[in-house]
Design an enzyme around this catalytic site. Structure first.
Site, PDB file in Angstrom:
ATOM      1  N   ASP A 134      38.591 -33.604  18.221  1.00 37.89           N
ATOM      2  CA  ASP A 134      37.759 -32.524  19.221  1.00 37.89           C
ATOM      3  C   ASP A 134      36.863 -31.685  18.526  1.00 37.89           C
ATOM      4  OD1 ASP A 134      39.919 -34.142  20.310  1.00 37.89           O
ATOM      5  OD2 ASP A 134      41.206 -32.495  21.675  1.00 37.89           O
ATOM      6  N   ASP A 141      39.064 -34.468  23.797  1.00 36.91           N
ATOM      7  CA  ASP A 141      39.000 -33.912  25.201  1.00 36.91           C
ATOM      8  C   ASP A 141      38.124 -34.511  26.210  1.00 36.91           C
ATOM      9  OD1 ASP A 141      41.367 -32.920  25.186  1.00 36.91           O
ATOM     10  OD2 ASP A 141      41.641 -30.960  25.008  1.00 36.91           O
ATOM     11  N   HIS A 168      38.711 -33.866  29.634  1.00 32.60           N
ATOM     12  CA  HIS A 168      39.236 -33.742  31.581  1.00 32.60           C
ATOM     13  C   HIS A 168      38.849 -33.525  32.640  1.00 32.60           C
ATOM     14  CE1 HIS A 168      42.515 -32.448  29.357  1.00 32.60           C
ATOM     15  NE2 HIS A 168      41.975 -31.474  27.900  1.00 32.60           N
ATOM     16  N   HIS A 182      38.659 -26.177  30.459  1.00 37.65           N
ATOM     17  CA  HIS A 182      37.974 -26.332  29.271  1.00 37.65           C
ATOM     18  C   HIS A 182      37.665 -28.156  29.419  1.00 37.65           C
ATOM     19  CE1 HIS A 182      42.061 -27.651  28.154  1.00 37.65           C
ATOM     20  NE2 HIS A 182      42.129 -28.488  27.073  1.00 37.65           N
ATOM     21  N   LYS A 224      40.180 -39.072  25.451  1.00 39.85           N
ATOM     22  CA  LYS A 224      41.788 -38.638  25.783  1.00 39.85           C
ATOM     23  C   LYS A 224      41.758 -37.231  27.622  1.00 39.85           C
ATOM     24  CE  LYS A 224      42.253 -35.470  22.154  1.00 39.85           C
ATOM     25  NZ  LYS A 224      42.683 -34.517  22.779  1.00 39.85           N
ATOM     26  N   CYS A 253      46.278 -30.758  19.287  1.00 43.88           N
ATOM     27  CA  CYS A 253      45.954 -32.000  19.079  1.00 43.88           C
ATOM     28  C   CYS A 253      45.574 -32.374  17.751  1.00 43.88           C
ATOM     29  CB  CYS A 253      44.359 -31.942  19.423  1.00 43.88           C
ATOM     30  SG  CYS A 253      44.217 -31.486  21.516  1.00 43.88           S
TER      31      CYS A 253
HETATM   32  C1  VGL Z   1      43.810 -28.201  22.560  1.00 43.03           C
HETATM   33  C2  VGL Z   1      44.815 -26.542  23.330  1.00 43.03           C
HETATM   34  C3  VGL Z   1      44.310 -27.884  25.025  1.00 43.03           C
HETATM   35  C4  VGL Z   1      43.108 -29.570  21.273  1.00 43.03           C
HETATM   36  C5  VGL Z   1      44.068 -29.379  23.394  1.00 43.03           C
HETATM   37  O1  VGL Z   1      42.522 -30.194  21.273  1.00 43.03           O
HETATM   38  O2  VGL Z   1      43.749 -28.916  20.391  1.00 43.03           O
HETATM   39  N1  VGL Z   1      44.427 -27.254  22.569  1.00 43.03           N
HETATM   40  N2  VGL Z   1      43.833 -28.356  25.222  1.00 43.03           N
END
Ligand code: VGL
Length: 190
Positions: A12, A54, A56, A73, A98, A142
């Site tokens: 990420d 990520d 979403h 985000h 993901k 993550c």
């Molecule tokens: C993450 C908080 C919310 C991460 C993802 O990538 O660690 N942290 N969503």
């Protein structure tokens, strides 16, 4: 003879998790240079390089306005979801997306899939990988969940301690995450 086969997993390293982004880890961008060096090492050794992201949907229960914990985000196909522009991913890097579910946060790269729908664990096994070197963002979300899932699936794990950054919603979250990863059998390289 050492039959183990390693891979690098970059978790990420996206604009929204770096300073200026929607959910920045305060030192998020500081993982980029060390990760570029690990990418070069992986390339020299012929290791596969995985990069999770990520990814979403615009509406998900992961986001505060829909009952979740986080600001909006890493919405798929937006600038915030792009990899950090300084990250030098090899052209053959395997992207693991993901968090596409509107119901589940998708913290772990092991919940993600390749562009052709293969799970991370299946892809690792198909390539004979049994040792993962893991860096990226966020140490306390993550990265931690990916490392714990990797250990549960039986992989050896080395956490790249110089190439991770945490969010630290509560002070000490990243330090506690490192303890948890160690307790699960991961080696944390300084
Ligand atoms: C993450 C908080 C919310 C991460 C993802 O990538 O660690 N942290 N969503």
């Amino acid at each position: 003879m050492d039959n183990t086969r390693s891979a690098l997993l970059i978790v990420d390293v996206q604009r929204d998790f770096c300073p200026g982004g929607a959910l920045a880890a305060p030192a998020g961008d500081r993982v980029v240079e060390p990760l570029n060096r690990y990418v070069d090492e992986a390339a020299a050794q012929g290791w596969p390089v995985y990069a999770s992201r990520d990814w979403h949907p615009p509406v998900t229960r992961h986001f505060r306005q829909y009952g979740g914990e986080w600001p909006v985000h890493c919405v798929e196909h937006t600038a915030g979801a792009e990899f950090h522009p300084g990250l030098r991913l090899p052209s053959r890097a395997i992207v693991i997306s993901k968090g596409q579910s509107a119901e589940k946060p998708g913290y772990s790269a092991f919940e993600g899939t390749t562009s052709d729908g293969r799970t991370l664990v299946d892809d690792l096994r198909a390539r004979g990988v049994d040792h993962l070197y893991v860096g990226g963002i966020a140490t306390d979300y993550c990265v931690k969940h990916s490392v714990l899932d990797a250990r549960r699936a039986g992989f050896d794990v080395t956490v790249l301690g110089d190439a991770i950054a945490g969010v630290d919603v509560q002070p000490g979250d990243s330090a506690r995450a490192i303890d948890e990863m160690r307790a699960a059998g991961a080696v944390v390289k300084p």
